[in-house]
Design an enzyme around this catalytic site. Sequence first.
Site, PDB file in Angstrom:
ATOM      1  N   GLU A  74     -46.603-156.231  -0.272  1.00 30.71           N
ATOM      2  CA  GLU A  74     -47.262-156.345   1.039  1.00 30.71           C
ATOM      3  C   GLU A  74     -47.561-154.932   1.566  1.00 30.71           C
ATOM      4  O   GLU A  74     -46.752-154.009   1.368  1.00 30.71           O
ATOM      5  CB  GLU A  74     -46.258-157.068   1.957  1.00 30.71           C
ATOM      6  CG  GLU A  74     -46.689-157.306   3.368  1.00 30.71           C
ATOM      7  CD  GLU A  74     -45.583-158.037   4.160  1.00 30.71           C
ATOM      8  OE1 GLU A  74     -44.442-158.173   3.660  1.00 30.71           O
ATOM      9  OE2 GLU A  74     -45.876-158.478   5.293  1.00 30.71           O
ATOM     10  N   LYS A 124     -52.066-163.067   6.099  1.00 28.81           N
ATOM     11  CA  LYS A 124     -50.727-163.671   6.279  1.00 28.81           C
ATOM     12  C   LYS A 124     -50.686-164.619   7.486  1.00 28.81           C
ATOM     13  O   LYS A 124     -50.955-164.211   8.625  1.00 28.81           O
ATOM     14  CB  LYS A 124     -49.712-162.534   6.458  1.00 28.81           C
ATOM     15  CG  LYS A 124     -48.259-162.970   6.518  1.00 28.81           C
ATOM     16  CD  LYS A 124     -47.361-161.729   6.627  1.00 28.81           C
ATOM     17  CE  LYS A 124     -45.892-162.024   6.557  1.00 28.81           C
ATOM     18  NZ  LYS A 124     -45.080-160.785   6.611  1.00 28.81           N
ATOM     19  N   CYS A 136     -45.047-162.515   1.813  1.00 26.24           N
ATOM     20  CA  CYS A 136     -43.672-162.324   2.290  1.00 26.24           C
ATOM     21  C   CYS A 136     -43.110-163.510   3.073  1.00 26.24           C
ATOM     22  O   CYS A 136     -42.793-164.517   2.499  1.00 26.24           O
ATOM     23  CB  CYS A 136     -43.566-161.012   3.066  1.00 26.24           C
ATOM     24  SG  CYS A 136     -41.864-160.385   3.048  1.00 26.24           S
TER      25      CYS A 136
HETATM   26  C1  ACM Z   1     -41.782-159.860   5.946  1.00 25.15           C
HETATM   27  O1  ACM Z   1     -42.446-160.888   6.126  1.00 25.15           O
HETATM   28  N1  ACM Z   1     -42.337-158.714   5.652  1.00 25.15           N
HETATM   29  C2  ACM Z   1     -40.317-159.911   6.057  1.00 25.15           C
END
Ligand code: ACM
Length: 266
Positions: free
Chosen positions: A43, A114, A147
């Site tokens: 990420e 995301k 993530c």
């Molecule tokens: C995250 O979503 N970077 C913990």
Amino acid sequence: MKLCVAAIQISPKLGDLEENLVKTCTFIEKAIEKGARLLVLPELSNSGYNFENKQQALDCSEPVPYGPTVKEWEKIAKRHSTWIIGGINEKDQEKLYNSAVILGPKGYIGKYRKLHLFAKEKLIFQPGDTPIEAIREDNFSFGVMICFDWAFPEVTRILTLKGAEIICHPANLVLPYGQKAMQIRSLENHVFTITANRVGKERDLTFTGQSQITDVKGNVLAKGSKSKEEIVIAEINIELARNKKITPYNDLIKDRRPEYYSFLVR
Ligand code: ACM
């Protein structure tokens, strides 16, 4: 069909687009030399993660797909006929997204923003607005989540229902159980997962490394260390993800009872 896949475990430098570009390209080339055809980077690989404020994040963001990092990754994907999925701090006008770009042998395929922002990410990024889609290539298909999406099993399930056989998972995990949860995501969907997690520290956060590749039974095929930069690599047999039977009588997809699940989407 067998496919060699890799998770690239690195420590991007907070705020340094140029240094991160050199490092990601170096590691991508190394993974390709080792035989990887599908590669996942952590990420926010272009920028680092733990920004003090939105301005600091804006200063090291870039547009997708015409920013410098994506252009260089795209050249490598085309030159070596590989798939690269990597986390990007994406700028769109004055808005920022915690995104992943998806590149293949023909170049830019798309991006995923995301959906589930973690902790103070909510102060910096817009919540994602791209659909949950599987990408079908000639011999395999894959999906992308980022993530903290691990905590929302709906994402992996939808990707699976849309045909994804591999879940590409760029990550900057800080809680101690994200990797364990991904083993369960594999098992409950009979999919492979590739979690490319970062290592290192930024201010008050320590990232947990241990990037991993899981098989369709939740077994870990390859795993990285807690703190070293390295390439985690494994060969996977895609056919295994096409069989959703967990006993001779049970199929993980066909046995679903969606008529009882409407409460989930209220
Ligand atoms: C995250 O979503 N970077 C913990």
